[in-house]
Structures are given as C-alpha cells and as structure tokens.
Design a protein around this motif. Structure first.
Motif, PDB file in Angstrom:
ATOM      1  N   VAL A  64      56.500  12.683  51.830  1.00 23.39           N
ATOM      2  CA  VAL A  64      55.715  14.022  52.176  1.00 23.39           C
ATOM      3  C   VAL A  64      56.693  15.061  52.520  1.00 23.39           C
ATOM      4  O   VAL A  64      57.543  15.123  53.248  1.00 23.39           O
ATOM      5  CB  VAL A  64      54.773  13.728  53.160  1.00 23.39           C
ATOM      6  CG1 VAL A  64      53.974  15.161  53.734  1.00 23.39           C
ATOM      7  CG2 VAL A  64      53.855  12.548  53.011  1.00 23.39           C
ATOM      8  N   ARG A  65      56.342  16.112  51.644  1.00 25.73           N
ATOM      9  CA  ARG A  65      57.397  17.524  52.124  1.00 25.73           C
ATOM     10  C   ARG A  65      56.720  18.465  53.030  1.00 25.73           C
ATOM     11  O   ARG A  65      55.352  18.590  52.812  1.00 25.73           O
ATOM     12  CB  ARG A  65      57.620  18.105  50.749  1.00 25.73           C
ATOM     13  CG  ARG A  65      58.319  17.486  49.694  1.00 25.73           C
ATOM     14  CD  ARG A  65      59.571  18.389  49.298  1.00 25.73           C
ATOM     15  NE  ARG A  65      60.468  17.641  48.143  1.00 25.73           N
ATOM     16  CZ  ARG A  65      61.405  16.841  48.354  1.00 25.73           C
ATOM     17  NH1 ARG A  65      61.809  16.954  49.618  1.00 25.73           N
ATOM     18  NH2 ARG A  65      62.356  16.573  47.743  1.00 25.73           N
ATOM     19  N   LEU A  66      57.126  18.586  54.213  1.00 28.39           N
ATOM     20  CA  LEU A  66      56.404  19.614  55.043  1.00 28.39           C
ATOM     21  C   LEU A  66      56.916  20.984  54.726  1.00 28.39           C
ATOM     22  O   LEU A  66      57.705  21.384  54.688  1.00 28.39           O
ATOM     23  CB  LEU A  66      56.572  18.854  56.586  1.00 28.39           C
ATOM     24  CG  LEU A  66      56.379  17.896  56.971  1.00 28.39           C
ATOM     25  CD1 LEU A  66      56.765  17.626  58.384  1.00 28.39           C
ATOM     26  CD2 LEU A  66      55.017  17.515  56.816  1.00 28.39           C
ATOM     27  N   GLU A  67      55.959  21.710  55.019  1.00 26.10           N
ATOM     28  CA  GLU A  67      56.068  23.234  54.792  1.00 26.10           C
ATOM     29  C   GLU A  67      56.594  23.917  56.296  1.00 26.10           C
ATOM     30  O   GLU A  67      56.007  23.442  57.130  1.00 26.10           O
ATOM     31  CB  GLU A  67      54.933  24.001  54.366  1.00 26.10           C
ATOM     32  CG  GLU A  67      54.846  25.438  54.087  1.00 26.10           C
ATOM     33  CD  GLU A  67      53.542  26.058  53.936  1.00 26.10           C
ATOM     34  OE1 GLU A  67      53.564  27.253  53.685  1.00 26.10           O
ATOM     35  OE2 GLU A  67      52.511  25.563  53.819  1.00 26.10           O
ATOM     36  N   GLN A  68      57.682  24.614  56.038  1.00 26.16           N
ATOM     37  CA  GLN A  68      58.377  25.177  57.392  1.00 26.16           C
ATOM     38  C   GLN A  68      58.286  26.512  57.373  1.00 26.16           C
ATOM     39  O   GLN A  68      58.241  27.190  56.442  1.00 26.16           O
ATOM     40  CB  GLN A  68      59.979  24.839  57.474  1.00 26.16           C
ATOM     41  CG  GLN A  68      60.193  23.238  57.386  1.00 26.16           C
ATOM     42  CD  GLN A  68      61.557  23.102  57.762  1.00 26.16           C
ATOM     43  OE1 GLN A  68      62.458  23.896  57.289  1.00 26.16           O
ATOM     44  NE2 GLN A  68      62.113  21.892  58.343  1.00 26.16           N
ATOM     45  N   LYS A  69      57.581  27.037  58.543  1.00 23.40           N
ATOM     46  CA  LYS A  69      57.380  28.286  58.813  1.00 23.40           C
ATOM     47  C   LYS A  69      57.895  28.784  59.981  1.00 23.40           C
ATOM     48  O   LYS A  69      57.976  28.054  61.338  1.00 23.40           O
ATOM     49  CB  LYS A  69      55.877  28.728  58.733  1.00 23.40           C
ATOM     50  CG  LYS A  69      55.066  28.697  57.590  1.00 23.40           C
ATOM     51  CD  LYS A  69      53.603  28.928  57.852  1.00 23.40           C
ATOM     52  CE  LYS A  69      52.962  28.867  56.327  1.00 23.40           C
ATOM     53  NZ  LYS A  69      51.395  29.156  56.616  1.00 23.40           N
ATOM     54  N   ASP A  70      58.403  30.028  60.100  1.00 18.32           N
ATOM     55  CA  ASP A  70      59.087  30.537  61.036  1.00 18.32           C
ATOM     56  C   ASP A  70      57.883  31.089  62.077  1.00 18.32           C
ATOM     57  O   ASP A  70      57.019  31.964  61.662  1.00 18.32           O
ATOM     58  CB  ASP A  70      59.947  31.737  61.091  1.00 18.32           C
ATOM     59  CG  ASP A  70      61.321  30.919  60.739  1.00 18.32           C
ATOM     60  OD1 ASP A  70      61.580  29.974  60.790  1.00 18.32           O
ATOM     61  OD2 ASP A  70      62.263  31.613  60.023  1.00 18.32           O
ATOM     62  N   GLN A  71      57.761  30.943  63.297  1.00 22.96           N
ATOM     63  CA  GLN A  71      56.719  31.365  64.294  1.00 22.96           C
ATOM     64  C   GLN A  71      57.286  31.960  65.496  1.00 22.96           C
ATOM     65  O   GLN A  71      58.276  31.448  66.053  1.00 22.96           O
ATOM     66  CB  GLN A  71      55.703  30.343  64.536  1.00 22.96           C
ATOM     67  CG  GLN A  71      55.005  29.492  63.672  1.00 22.96           C
ATOM     68  CD  GLN A  71      53.893  30.146  62.769  1.00 22.96           C
ATOM     69  OE1 GLN A  71      53.336  31.105  63.890  1.00 22.96           O
ATOM     70  NE2 GLN A  71      53.407  30.080  61.586  1.00 22.96           N
ATOM     71  N   GLN A  72      56.702  33.246  65.919  1.00 20.24           N
ATOM     72  CA  GLN A  72      57.256  33.925  66.990  1.00 20.24           C
ATOM     73  C   GLN A  72      56.402  33.588  68.434  1.00 20.24           C
ATOM     74  O   GLN A  72      55.236  33.643  68.147  1.00 20.24           O
ATOM     75  CB  GLN A  72      57.438  35.312  66.893  1.00 20.24           C
ATOM     76  CG  GLN A  72      58.129  35.997  68.114  1.00 20.24           C
ATOM     77  CD  GLN A  72      58.021  37.603  67.525  1.00 20.24           C
ATOM     78  OE1 GLN A  72      57.444  38.170  66.837  1.00 20.24           O
ATOM     79  NE2 GLN A  72      58.988  38.228  68.609  1.00 20.24           N
ATOM     80  N   PHE A  73      57.022  33.026  69.615  1.00 23.09           N
ATOM     81  CA  PHE A  73      56.459  32.733  70.516  1.00 23.09           C
ATOM     82  C   PHE A  73      55.840  34.001  71.326  1.00 23.09           C
ATOM     83  O   PHE A  73      56.363  34.800  71.365  1.00 23.09           O
ATOM     84  CB  PHE A  73      57.124  31.913  71.562  1.00 23.09           C
ATOM     85  CG  PHE A  73      56.484  31.827  72.988  1.00 23.09           C
ATOM     86  CD1 PHE A  73      55.316  30.843  72.973  1.00 23.09           C
ATOM     87  CD2 PHE A  73      57.055  31.986  74.133  1.00 23.09           C
ATOM     88  CE1 PHE A  73      54.643  30.546  74.247  1.00 23.09           C
ATOM     89  CE2 PHE A  73      56.345  31.809  75.353  1.00 23.09           C
ATOM     90  CZ  PHE A  73      55.332  31.112  75.231  1.00 23.09           C
ATOM     91  N   LEU A  74      54.270  34.054  71.350  1.00 22.46           N
ATOM     92  CA  LEU A  74      54.132  35.244  72.250  1.00 22.46           C
ATOM     93  C   LEU A  74      53.811  35.111  73.817  1.00 22.46           C
ATOM     94  O   LEU A  74      54.294  35.713  74.727  1.00 22.46           O
ATOM     95  CB  LEU A  74      52.675  35.458  71.440  1.00 22.46           C
ATOM     96  CG  LEU A  74      52.746  35.964  70.033  1.00 22.46           C
ATOM     97  CD1 LEU A  74      51.233  36.410  69.387  1.00 22.46           C
ATOM     98  CD2 LEU A  74      53.671  37.085  69.895  1.00 22.46           C
ATOM     99  N   TYR A  75      52.894  34.029  73.938  1.00 21.41           N
ATOM    100  CA  TYR A  75      52.650  33.576  75.321  1.00 21.41           C
ATOM    101  C   TYR A  75      51.777  32.559  75.480  1.00 21.41           C
ATOM    102  O   TYR A  75      51.479  31.851  74.583  1.00 21.41           O
ATOM    103  CB  TYR A  75      51.430  34.758  75.626  1.00 21.41           C
ATOM    104  CG  TYR A  75      50.250  34.875  75.253  1.00 21.41           C
ATOM    105  CD1 TYR A  75      49.168  34.127  75.522  1.00 21.41           C
ATOM    106  CD2 TYR A  75      50.284  35.694  74.121  1.00 21.41           C
ATOM    107  CE1 TYR A  75      47.732  34.206  74.777  1.00 21.41           C
ATOM    108  CE2 TYR A  75      48.788  35.747  73.483  1.00 21.41           C
ATOM    109  CZ  TYR A  75      47.841  35.055  73.644  1.00 21.41           C
ATOM    110  OH  TYR A  75      46.620  35.192  73.217  1.00 21.41           O
ATOM    111  N   GLN A  76      51.621  31.928  76.803  1.00 15.62           N
ATOM    112  CA  GLN A  76      50.937  30.733  77.067  1.00 15.62           C
ATOM    113  C   GLN A  76      49.503  30.887  77.647  1.00 15.62           C
ATOM    114  O   GLN A  76      49.479  31.809  78.366  1.00 15.62           O
ATOM    115  CB  GLN A  76      52.110  29.789  77.918  1.00 15.62           C
ATOM    116  CG  GLN A  76      51.202  28.469  78.300  1.00 15.62           C
ATOM    117  CD  GLN A  76      52.076  27.230  79.034  1.00 15.62           C
ATOM    118  OE1 GLN A  76      53.461  27.708  79.037  1.00 15.62           O
ATOM    119  NE2 GLN A  76      51.634  26.315  79.266  1.00 15.62           N
TER     120      GLN A  76
END
Length: 187
Positions: free
Chosen positions: A65-77
């Motif tokens: 399986v090929r996973l799609e990688q995306k950059d995500q920016q952390f906002l808050y918890q």
C-alpha cells in the motif's frame, strides 16, 4: 495496488495483510539448510498498534500500500485531539494526540509535521527529525570535566528528561533528535 513478492518486503513498507494495514518494522531474510528461503517480518498494525510476526516465502504475493504524505501545520490542542491545517488547501483536520506517541511533548505551536493518509484516514504522523528545546533544569557546568562519555541529566521546557554533555548549562537551547529522543547538538 501493486503486489510484491515476499522476499521484496523492506522495513517501512506498508502491507495489506489479513484485512488490516501493517507497517514492516523488522525484516530478516532466512535461508535454512533444508527447505526454501523466507523473510521473517515483524509488523505493526497501523490502526491499533498491535504487533505480528509473519513468514513470507519468495513465492507469496503481498499487497503493498502506498500512503499519501501531506504536510500539516499544528494549530492547537482541543481536549485529547490535535488540530492541524493542510499547508496547501488550508483545510483543518483533527487527529488523536496518541498518533504521535511518546514524541507528543516535542510538538510545538506552528510546527509542520508529515501525516500519512490511506484513503483520507490518517494512519501515522512524524515530527521533523530535529527539534530545538530549552534546558530548564540541569547541574551547573563544572570546569575541567571533559571525560569523553560523561553525560548529566537535564529537564527540557516540555518536561522531557534527556542526557546532555557536561558543557550544556541551564537556559541554553539545544537540538533534540526526535527519532532517538537524544541530545544532538547546541542550537
């Protein structure tokens, strides 16, 4: 999805096996004196974290399986969830805090992490390899203490305890390797 032979499995490959998605953690190629060669694969389930040891002969076909990688920016918890924003589409997603495991304390405001998706389901998240942290508590610097392997305990601004070289003092910024969770260098 491409099928690969059992002897082509490498650490880090994601496989569809027994109806689940598994990441190959360790792969040992075994050639016994009697019988055919096989790959002994230690796998971790990407959905629930359980482990499995499986043997694959070179004739066995496995779904890779090929996973799609995306950059995500952390906002808050928010409670037990972390809120991230896609850096391209500005779409916000919510992930459970345990997706980062023991590396959770190293997540900082505005940090960009890589999230791996399989058909819009987030399965894995990885922090940048190096993160800068501040030492908030450690023993004072002692002149002349230059033994090669002497390290002293230190507490970082995120509460994590690490071992640092004797020349690192309190209120200094240091770089931590998030994979080994060890001191890497001065910032």
């Amino acid at each position: 999805m491409p099928k690969i032979n059992g002897n082509e499995i490498r650490p880090g490959n994601v496989l569809e096996h027994n109806g689940g998605l598994w990441a190959a953690v360790k792969v040992d190629h075994v050639k016994p004196g009697k019988g055919g060669a096989f790959a002994q694969v230690e796998m971790r389930n990407l959905r629930n974290g359980s482990k499995l040891n499986e043997r694959f002969r070179s004739a066995d076909k496995v779904e890779r399986v090929r996973l799609e990688q995306k950059d995500q920016q952390f906002l808050y918890q928010e409670g037990e969830n972390l809120i991230f924003m896609d850096t391209e589409t500005y779409e916000q997603i919510q992930l459970p805090a345990e997706i980062l495991g023991e590396r959770r304390p190293f997540l900082q405001d505005g940090m960009t992490i890589t999230v791996e998706f399989h058909e819009s389901e987030a399965l894995n998240a990885s922090l940048p390899q190096k993160v800068t942290c501040r030492v908030v508590e450690t023993e004072p610097v002692v002149k002349g203490q230059t033994a090669a392997n002497s390290f002293k305990p230190a507490v970082l601004d995120n509460g994590v305890k690490v071992m640092v070289p004797p020349f690192v003092g309190q209120d200094e910024d240091i770089v931590i390797n998030t994979e080994s969770m060890e001191y890497a260098e001065r910032a």
